[in-house]
Enzyme design. Structure first.
Site, PDB file in Angstrom:
ATOM      1  N   THR A  73      40.184   1.803   2.720  1.00  0.00           N
ATOM      2  CA  THR A  73      41.176   2.525   3.498  1.00  0.00           C
ATOM      3  C   THR A  73      40.610   3.696   4.294  1.00  0.00           C
ATOM      4  OG1 THR A  73      42.658   1.938   1.720  1.00  0.00           O
ATOM      5  CG2 THR A  73      43.320   3.807   3.033  1.00  0.00           C
ATOM      6  N   ARG A  89      50.222  -9.319  -0.116  1.00  0.00           N
ATOM      7  CA  ARG A  89      49.887  -8.239  -1.050  1.00  0.00           C
ATOM      8  C   ARG A  89      49.917  -6.898  -0.322  1.00  0.00           C
ATOM      9  NH1 ARG A  89      45.721  -4.011  -1.135  1.00  0.00           N
ATOM     10  NH2 ARG A  89      45.371  -3.441  -3.303  1.00  0.00           N
ATOM     11  N   VAL A  90      50.569  -5.931  -0.930  1.00  0.00           N
ATOM     12  CA  VAL A  90      50.601  -4.571  -0.405  1.00  0.00           C
ATOM     13  C   VAL A  90      50.082  -3.642  -1.484  1.00  0.00           C
ATOM     14  CG1 VAL A  90      52.062  -2.709   0.490  1.00  0.00           C
ATOM     15  CG2 VAL A  90      52.556  -5.090   1.094  1.00  0.00           C
ATOM     16  N   GLY A 133      40.883   3.684  -2.557  1.00  0.00           N
ATOM     17  CA  GLY A 133      40.338   3.097  -3.775  1.00  0.00           C
ATOM     18  C   GLY A 133      41.088   1.848  -4.167  1.00  0.00           C
ATOM     19  N   HIS A 134      41.081   1.533  -5.454  1.00  0.00           N
ATOM     20  CA  HIS A 134      41.750   0.325  -5.934  1.00  0.00           C
ATOM     21  C   HIS A 134      43.262   0.536  -5.918  1.00  0.00           C
ATOM     22  CE1 HIS A 134      43.111  -2.616  -9.064  1.00  0.00           C
ATOM     23  NE2 HIS A 134      42.416  -3.375  -8.239  1.00  0.00           N
ATOM     24  N   ASP A 184      48.511   0.536  -2.330  1.00  0.00           N
ATOM     25  CA  ASP A 184      49.085   1.882  -2.396  1.00  0.00           C
ATOM     26  C   ASP A 184      49.311   2.529  -1.033  1.00  0.00           C
ATOM     27  OD1 ASP A 184      46.590   4.139  -1.975  1.00  0.00           O
ATOM     28  OD2 ASP A 184      46.025   2.074  -2.392  1.00  0.00           O
TER      29      ASP A 184
END
Length: 309
Positions: free
Chosen positions: A169, A197-198, A221-222, A200
């Site tokens: 991101t 898929r979405v 991040g994840h 954060d």
């Protein structure tokens, strides 16, 4: 009051061959955002300008250069938030918008909603005359090659965030001369993610948050881990308890690692101009402009500076 902007280009194991490109990219985006602040414009204008610069740079995973889902398609997410009013706008799973952060701002300013997704977001973009681009023009040869190489992605494998191919991101936070804060975050998601898929990034309190009473945050991040701990809001809750922005970020990222085994990073700025760039991944490209000094880094404990010319 002195205006400040901080940007990030993603927290992951950035390979050496991309290092110069991502560092140059975040430095250029920070300069772009700060030039907006220097003109007396708002923090909201500054974070949009900085993130647009990152979306237009193919070295990053947002807009041009976005990663591909399991079907080889681009699906983009973005959020923007105004700390003065708590107004926010977001889009998810949009396919042919080069600057989703600007579409997110339009959602905030031109609709009664906070988040539009997929077909609805694209229909809204069409209704306001926002330009579209052929999706294929946003896909780089590098990304196509990496997507082909890593088709065996399994959703939920946590070590992916520190692998060589986990792309990530971009985001920005700023405080303007009036003491207003804002955040913006934009992403192409995780390579080989499931269709639809979405993560954060477009979700308030997770991928970003801004409130003049505490500060502004953009996370990276994840995504699934960030969602589980609502990372952006968690960081600001520590700030509200009187902790420094660096400590607040570190405590929150450590909690995410301990609680759900997730890695990531965050940039934070307060209305008084305190700021931090913190991460638990191998690397995070970041840059900040504060008092006409450009600060930047990539590796842990790295903090370099240049005078703005």
């Amino acid at each position: 009051m002195s205006a400040v902007i901080v940007v990030h280009g993603g927290a992951w194991a950035i390979p050496d061959e991309l290092a110069k490109g991502v560092v140059d990219g975040v430095k250029a985006a920070a300069r772009e955002g700060f030039s907006v602040l220097k003109k007396g414009e708002s923090a909201l204008d500054a974070v949009e300008a900085a993130v647009r610069a990152l979306e237009d740079n193919t070295v990053f995973n947002a807009g041009h250069g976005a990663t591909l889902n399991i079907d080889g398609e681009v699906e983009l997410d973005a959020i923007i938030m105004d700390g003065r009013t708590l107004d926010n706008g977001a889009v998810s799973s949009v396919k042919n918008i080069a600057n989703p952060v600007s579409l997110a701002r339009a959602v905030m300013e031109k609709t009664p909603h906070c988040l539009l997704t997929s077909r609805g977001a694209n229909l809204f973009a069409e209704s306001i005359g926002m330009p579209t681009v052929p999706t294929g023009t946003m896909v780089t040869a590098y990304e196509r090659k990496e997507w082909e190489k890593h088709k065996n992605y399994v959703t939920g494998v946590m070590e992916d965030i520190n692998s060589q191919w986990a792309h990530d991101t971009v985001g920005a936070v700023a405080v303007d001369s009036a003491g207003n804060v804002a955040c913006a975050t934009s992403t192409g998601g995780i390579r080989n993610k499931m269709v639809g898929r979405v993560g954060d990034s477009p979700l308030i309190g997770s991928g970003g948050y801004a409130d003049n009473s505490s500060g502004a945050v953009s996370c990276t991040g994840h995504g699934e881990s960030i969602l589980k701990v609502t990372l952006a809001r968690l960081i600001l809750s520590h700030v509200e308890q009187g902790k420094s922005v660096a400590d607040s970020s570190q405590l929150s990222l450590q909690y995410m690692r301990d609680r759900v085994h997730g890695a990531g990073g965050a940039i934070v700025v307060t209305p008084s101009g305190q700021w931090a760039a913190t991460f638990t991944t191998k690397r995070m490209a970041w840059a900040a402009v504060d008092h006409d000094v450009l600060w930047y880094g990539l590796d842990a404990s790295e903090r370099r500076e240049e005078q703005l010319s």
